[in-house]
Enzyme design. Structure first.
Site, PDB file in Angstrom:
ATOM      1  N   CYS A 140       0.833  -1.201   0.000  1.00  0.00           N
ATOM      2  CA  CYS A 140       0.000   0.000   0.000  1.00  0.00           C
ATOM      3  C   CYS A 140       0.864   1.245   0.000  1.00  0.00           C
ATOM      4  CB  CYS A 140      -0.891   0.048   1.246  1.00  0.00           C
ATOM      5  SG  CYS A 140      -1.944  -1.387   1.506  1.00  0.00           S
TER       6      CYS A 140
ATOM      7  N   CYS B 231      -2.524  -2.917  -3.520  1.00  0.00           N
ATOM      8  CA  CYS B 231      -3.800  -2.697  -2.837  1.00  0.00           C
ATOM      9  C   CYS B 231      -4.797  -2.092  -3.827  1.00  0.00           C
ATOM     10  CB  CYS B 231      -3.590  -1.760  -1.656  1.00  0.00           C
ATOM     11  SG  CYS B 231      -5.112  -1.278  -0.803  1.00  0.00           S
TER      12      CYS B 231
ATOM     13  N   CYS C 157      -6.137   1.663  -2.261  1.00  0.00           N
ATOM     14  CA  CYS C 157      -5.366   2.913  -2.292  1.00  0.00           C
ATOM     15  C   CYS C 157      -4.572   3.096  -3.580  1.00  0.00           C
ATOM     16  CB  CYS C 157      -4.427   2.996  -1.091  1.00  0.00           C
ATOM     17  SG  CYS C 157      -3.023   1.847  -1.131  1.00  0.00           S
TER      18      CYS C 157
ATOM     19  N   ASP D 288      21.980  35.490 -12.066  1.00  0.00           N
ATOM     20  CA  ASP D 288      20.798  35.985 -12.763  1.00  0.00           C
ATOM     21  C   ASP D 288      20.380  37.341 -12.179  1.00  0.00           C
ATOM     22  OD1 ASP D 288      18.286  34.971 -14.548  1.00  0.00           O
ATOM     23  OD2 ASP D 288      17.584  36.119 -12.831  1.00  0.00           O
TER      24      ASP D 288
END
Length: 483
Positions: free
Chosen positions: A32, A63, A66, A437
């Protein structure tokens, strides 16, 4: 893996850890995601595995409540720069489906034996098992979102035979492909939406909350190139090349997910296209962990927004060439120059965005006829395109940041800013500060941040750059799109 930390996440059903590890339950034989709503298993009955493939390799099935394969991807593949992480990025892009383990090993510069050993040790499964898990996920999406015959789905997902497809789906999901399709019609899944028109796949792409959608929306809308990209009414539409053809994507931000409509010329490109979209929007990041490390709160005294992302890219060569075209000119001017190139040399396709970005070989051959501006910049763009077309410069997500940056700096017309910017976006590198930058430096001045020593923000300096960039743009009065 830290058992106690993982078990606490499972006990509290903490969705932030979905995709970062998987819970294997011995008594039920299933695995799960951490947030699974089922009753928390006892400590003695669980183990924690780094990948779904490791769970499948150990004999566990996914699962059905889920859907662990539908969780956001692990942020570790961006944070880590080791062989296993780089291999996972390439597997997600479908390299094994297209060229097998030899192609993956050759791209990474390792022998097949050494690659298999490292992946098995680090991730609990070898490259074939990892690719098998990836194919199973693609198969589930096609089964649940299309009316394609199962035989077509098998080959589109990368399986060598229908029998292999059937066996894998049964082993991973504990149901036959036909039963899975029947069940999906009765109960909508978290990552699937019924297709609006035949041939169009509509998916919900999950992410970890929070997500600064305003920043991503501004970035996409500000950089659109007419002819191959559209931003309209909060929807980003564009065409892109895929391994087996091309695709058109439509992306919009929804509560809890990104809605992605994909029109694919070849269904085998589903998994790579989804992986590239997730990479473009940085959907596999762990924003809470990043924000905590940067000391960002809600509200934040510096004006930073929780959940900011570092935009990635859909295509490495396109990223480099567009960046070089846009050097030392405004974003709008760069879009204009790029649109001219696309109109003259891009391949035409059907759809709302009728052109693809030109291939490097075409730009190498004819770019000098179309591009305008300083002769040195034109020559640099054409030379870079030729290096890509000839195979002298490799632009893919399996490279290390140091090697990529070195190769970029070796190109004429590519300086440190361009090399850092391309490396950050192509590799989703989380720790590149764009300290030279101008806009980033303005943001630092506005927030009182010193850029001379930024080690305290490692390894999240790419995200700090985005925060500073956004802060300066907002101060300038730039319109940041809110969705």
């Amino acid at each position: 893996m830290d058992f106690e930390r993982c078990y606490r996440a499972v006990s509290t059903r903490d969705s932030r850890f979905d995709g970062q590890f998987f819970t294997a339950v011995r008594t039920t034989g299933i695995y799960c995601r951490p947030s699974c709503p089922a009753i928390t298993p006892k400590r003695a009955n669980v183990s924690f595995l780094p990948t779904a493939a490791a769970a499948q390799q150990a004999g566990y099935r996914a699962c059905r409540r889920c859907l662990p394969d539908a969780a956001p991807g692990s942020p570790l593949w961006n944070v880590r720069a080791d062989l296993a992480a780089r291999a996972m990025r390439l597997i997600g892009d479908g390299v094994i489906e297209r060229g097998g383990v030899p192609a993956l090993a050759a791209t990474l510069g390792y022998s097949q034996r050494q690659l298999t050993r490292v992946l098995t040790t680090e991730l609990g499964a070898g490259p074939l098992a990892l690719a098998r898990a990836h194919r199973a996920h693609t198969a589930r999406l096609l089964i649940q979102t299309t009316e394609m015959p199962m035989s077509d789905i098998a080959f589109a997902a990368g399986f060598a035979s229908i029998r292999q497809f059937n066996d894998t789906v049964r082993e991973v999901f504990a149901v036959s492909p036909t039963t899975m399709r029947t069940e999906s019609r009765r109960s909508p899944r978290s990552d699937v939406v019924a297709p609006a028109t035949p041939g169009l796949l509509t998916l919900r792409l999950p992410y970890r909350e929070p997500l600064d959608t305003g920043w991503l929306a501004w970035f996409l809308s500000a950089h659109t190139v007419p002819g191959m990209e559209i931003w309209e009414d909060g929807v980003y539409t564009r065409s892109l090349r895929t391994p087996h053809g091309h695709a058109t994507i439509r992306l919009s931000f929804q509560p809890g997910h990104v809605r992605a409509e994909l029109a694919l010329r070849d269904m085998r490109d589903l998994a790579p296209t989804v992986a590239r979209v997730r990479h473009l929007l940085d959907l596999d990041a762990d924003p809470q962990g990043i924000d905590d490390a940067l000391g960002i709160g809600d509200p934040d005294p510096a004006g930073f927004t929780p959940g900011i992302r570092v935009p990635g890219c859909l295509d490495g060569p396109e990223l480099l060439l567009r960046t070089m075209i846009g050097q030392q000119i405004s974003v709008q001017a760069a879009a204009t120059h790029t649109a001219r190139l696309v109109a003259a040399l891009g391949e035409r396709i059907d759809g709302a965005v009728p052109q693809l970005f030109p291939t490097p070989s075409v730009i190498a051959e004819r770019g000098a006829e179309v591009l305008t501006g300083p002769a040195r910049r034109i020559a640099a763009v054409v030379a870079a395109a030729r290096a890509i077309a000839d195979g002298e410069l490799a632009l893919h997500t399996g490279r290390t940041a140091a090697d990529l940056r070195r190769d970029l700096l070796a190109l004429d017309g590519v300086g440190p800013w361009t090399a850092d910017y391309v490396t950050m976006r192509l590799l989703a590198d989380p720790d590149i500060l764009l300290g030279t930058d101008l806009v980033v430096r303005q943001g630092a001045t506005l927030t009182g941040i010193e850029l001379d020593n930024t080690t305290r923000w490692a390894p999240w300096r790419s995200y700090l750059s985005m925060h500073l960039w956004k802060r300066a743009l907002a101060h300038r009065g730039a319109v940041l799109v809110h969705v």
